[in-house]
Design a protein around this motif. Sequence first.
Motif, PDB file in Angstrom:
ATOM      1  N   ARG A 235       0.839  -1.197   0.000  1.00 17.93           N
ATOM      2  CA  ARG A 235       0.000   0.000   0.000  1.00 17.93           C
ATOM      3  C   ARG A 235       0.875   1.247   0.000  1.00 17.93           C
ATOM      4  N   LYS A 236       0.468   2.258  -0.754  1.00 17.42           N
ATOM      5  CA  LYS A 236       1.232   3.494  -0.825  1.00 17.42           C
ATOM      6  C   LYS A 236       1.171   4.241   0.506  1.00 17.42           C
ATOM      7  N   ILE A 237       2.306   4.826   0.867  1.00 18.55           N
ATOM      8  CA  ILE A 237       2.416   5.642   2.071  1.00 18.55           C
ATOM      9  C   ILE A 237       2.500   7.101   1.643  1.00 18.55           C
ATOM     10  N   GLU A 238       1.632   7.912   2.182  1.00 18.76           N
ATOM     11  CA  GLU A 238       1.627   9.333   1.820  1.00 18.76           C
ATOM     12  C   GLU A 238       2.873  10.016   2.374  1.00 18.76           C
ATOM     13  N   ASP A 239       3.397  10.952   1.597  1.00 21.87           N
ATOM     14  CA  ASP A 239       4.619  11.652   1.974  1.00 21.87           C
ATOM     15  C   ASP A 239       4.461  13.126   1.622  1.00 21.87           C
ATOM     16  N   LYS A 240       4.748  14.007   2.555  1.00 22.29           N
ATOM     17  CA  LYS A 240       4.615  15.443   2.333  1.00 22.29           C
ATOM     18  C   LYS A 240       5.870  15.979   1.655  1.00 22.29           C
ATOM     19  N   VAL A 241       5.706  16.592   0.491  1.00 21.45           N
ATOM     20  CA  VAL A 241       6.839  17.094  -0.286  1.00 21.45           C
ATOM     21  C   VAL A 241       6.737  18.607  -0.424  1.00 21.45           C
ATOM     22  N   SER A 242       7.833  19.300  -0.174  1.00 25.55           N
ATOM     23  CA  SER A 242       7.872  20.752  -0.311  1.00 25.55           C
ATOM     24  C   SER A 242       7.723  21.147  -1.780  1.00 25.55           C
ATOM     25  N   SER A 243       7.092  22.292  -2.005  1.00 30.53           N
ATOM     26  CA  SER A 243       6.919  22.779  -3.381  1.00 30.53           C
ATOM     27  C   SER A 243       8.241  23.164  -4.024  1.00 30.53           C
ATOM     28  N   HIS A 244       9.276  23.372  -3.208  1.00 34.54           N
ATOM     29  CA  HIS A 244      10.588  23.763  -3.734  1.00 34.54           C
ATOM     30  C   HIS A 244      11.571  22.596  -3.761  1.00 34.54           C
ATOM     31  N   HIS A 245      11.082  21.406  -3.492  1.00 33.53           N
ATOM     32  CA  HIS A 245      11.929  20.224  -3.504  1.00 33.53           C
ATOM     33  C   HIS A 245      11.349  19.198  -4.474  1.00 33.53           C
ATOM     34  N   GLY A 246      12.124  18.143  -4.717  1.00 34.27           N
ATOM     35  CA  GLY A 246      11.666  17.067  -5.577  1.00 34.27           C
ATOM     36  C   GLY A 246      12.061  15.713  -5.023  1.00 34.27           C
ATOM     37  N   ASN A 247      11.467  14.664  -5.561  1.00 35.97           N
ATOM     38  CA  ASN A 247      11.799  13.286  -5.201  1.00 35.97           C
ATOM     39  C   ASN A 247      11.748  13.059  -3.695  1.00 35.97           C
ATOM     40  N   HIS A 248      10.571  13.293  -3.120  1.00 31.78           N
ATOM     41  CA  HIS A 248      10.353  13.069  -1.679  1.00 31.78           C
ATOM     42  C   HIS A 248      11.316  13.901  -0.832  1.00 31.78           C
ATOM     43  N   ASN A 249      11.576  15.124  -1.293  1.00 33.39           N
ATOM     44  CA  ASN A 249      12.437  16.095  -0.611  1.00 33.39           C
ATOM     45  C   ASN A 249      13.920  15.717  -0.653  1.00 33.39           C
ATOM     46  N   LEU A 250      14.284  14.687  -1.407  1.00 32.36           N
ATOM     47  CA  LEU A 250      15.692  14.326  -1.531  1.00 32.36           C
ATOM     48  C   LEU A 250      16.437  15.292  -2.442  1.00 32.36           C
ATOM     49  N   ILE A 251      15.745  15.901  -3.395  1.00 30.37           N
ATOM     50  CA  ILE A 251      16.341  16.889  -4.286  1.00 30.37           C
ATOM     51  C   ILE A 251      15.959  18.272  -3.769  1.00 30.37           C
ATOM     52  N   ARG A 252      16.941  19.061  -3.407  1.00 28.36           N
ATOM     53  CA  ARG A 252      16.692  20.362  -2.770  1.00 28.36           C
ATOM     54  C   ARG A 252      16.558  21.477  -3.796  1.00 28.36           C
ATOM     55  N   LYS A 253      15.761  21.249  -4.813  1.00 31.52           N
ATOM     56  CA  LYS A 253      15.444  22.279  -5.789  1.00 31.52           C
ATOM     57  C   LYS A 253      14.201  21.830  -6.545  1.00 31.52           C
ATOM     58  N   PRO A 254      13.491  22.743  -7.211  1.00 29.33           N
ATOM     59  CA  PRO A 254      12.321  22.331  -7.999  1.00 29.33           C
ATOM     60  C   PRO A 254      12.741  21.432  -9.153  1.00 29.33           C
ATOM     61  N   VAL A 255      11.861  20.509  -9.520  1.00 28.95           N
ATOM     62  CA  VAL A 255      12.102  19.614 -10.647  1.00 28.95           C
ATOM     63  C   VAL A 255      10.975  19.779 -11.656  1.00 28.95           C
ATOM     64  N   VAL A 256      11.196  19.289 -12.870  1.00 26.81           N
ATOM     65  CA  VAL A 256      10.163  19.344 -13.907  1.00 26.81           C
ATOM     66  C   VAL A 256       9.104  18.292 -13.582  1.00 26.81           C
ATOM     67  N   PRO A 257       7.876  18.685 -13.274  1.00 25.16           N
ATOM     68  CA  PRO A 257       6.857  17.695 -12.903  1.00 25.16           C
ATOM     69  C   PRO A 257       6.631  16.675 -14.017  1.00 25.16           C
ATOM     70  N   GLY A 258       6.827  15.424 -13.699  1.00 22.09           N
ATOM     71  CA  GLY A 258       6.626  14.358 -14.666  1.00 22.09           C
ATOM     72  C   GLY A 258       7.674  14.257 -15.747  1.00 22.09           C
ATOM     73  N   GLY A 259       8.696  15.109 -15.690  1.00 23.46           N
ATOM     74  CA  GLY A 259       9.693  15.155 -16.762  1.00 23.46           C
ATOM     75  C   GLY A 259      11.109  14.945 -16.275  1.00 23.46           C
ATOM     76  N   PHE A 260      12.050  15.371 -17.102  1.00 25.18           N
ATOM     77  CA  PHE A 260      13.475  15.153 -16.868  1.00 25.18           C
ATOM     78  C   PHE A 260      14.114  16.414 -16.298  1.00 25.18           C
ATOM     79  N   THR A 261      14.941  16.252 -15.271  1.00 28.74           N
ATOM     80  CA  THR A 261      15.676  17.365 -14.666  1.00 28.74           C
ATOM     81  C   THR A 261      17.154  16.998 -14.551  1.00 28.74           C
ATOM     82  N   PRO A 262      18.060  17.802 -15.129  1.00 29.51           N
ATOM     83  CA  PRO A 262      19.493  17.547 -14.929  1.00 29.51           C
ATOM     84  C   PRO A 262      19.859  17.751 -13.457  1.00 29.51           C
ATOM     85  N   ILE A 263      20.754  16.925 -12.962  1.00 29.83           N
ATOM     86  CA  ILE A 263      21.240  17.032 -11.585  1.00 29.83           C
ATOM     87  C   ILE A 263      22.731  17.338 -11.644  1.00 29.83           C
TER      88      ILE A 263
END
Length: 320
Positions: A132-160
């Motif tokens: 079962r999926k576990i809900e996780d709160k993600v900041s609007s300025h973060h990505g990938n469950h807050n592991l990426i500390r910058k905005p990412v392209v929703p549903g798309g590709f982001t260079p790291i």
Amino acid sequence: MKTEKISCALTTWNSNAYLEKQLDSLNSQSVPFDEVIIVDDASTNDTVERLQTYIENHHLKNWKVIVHPTNQGFVSAFQDALAATSGDLIFLCDHDDLWYPDKVEIMSKQFDVRPGLQVLACSFDLIDGADRKIEDKVSSHHGNHNLIRKPVVPGGFTPITFEDLMGYNFAPGCTLALTKEIKDQYLNKAVDLNLPHDWAISAIAAIQNGLGYLDQPLIGYRQHGTNTLGLARRTSYETRKNAAALEAEQKKALSLLAERFYASSYQRVRMNKVANMYSCRARSLEKRNPLTLLPLFLAPVPKGFRLTLGMDLKTMMEKK
């Protein structure tokens, strides 16, 4: 790159009831693996027997099990699994997650259409023991469950970038796919560093501008009491002190990696500053003296690190 052969590097150790589900999810990929290399790190239960039974029952002649005679740790197990692969593209895999059927197909296509891509991470769903999926709160300025500390392209590709990895790893290893070239560079020049294999692999690719993140959940990342690594939060003084010491060593290792793989002078200077910052933090926690954190609070540090210092201070003030 044009992918010709796709490998999976899977490690096991005293696997639990989720093993067969994971094997099923690998075996049912819409684009099948050309080979699956499994390294068992000296399990003391029936893991190896279950692997062999599964392979025999499903007639998987391209699946191979390698058994460590003694337990060597998960990093060493992954290194041996990687070394045994022969694919142009290699997917890392844990033994207790759940891959979605199109994970390999979607990620391999990204390598086909992005010539400079060397390592790619996908997103994931957190799942419990019942899938079962576990809900996780993600900041609007973060990505990938807050592991990426910058905005990412929703549903798309982001260079790291390498700078994105200086403070924190950006994705679990079970979400990574890497090219043979990066595998060889890692095994030849970075296995002695005190870094998790996935972080080192990502950092090498980032220095060469070849690291990316795909904002699509293609795996169920299982959270349970026996995870080797999960997303647990450190809330006590002792756990934070021990974690700070390890993180300081990891930042030193990243500085050495930046030197070995010819990061730019700007990146090396920044990485050295980050390493010094984490070393100061580790010494402060070791002494349990809140005043020694003051210079770090006053220094121009990232917002996320300031929040980390705040939690450090809070746990320092707890009663012993």
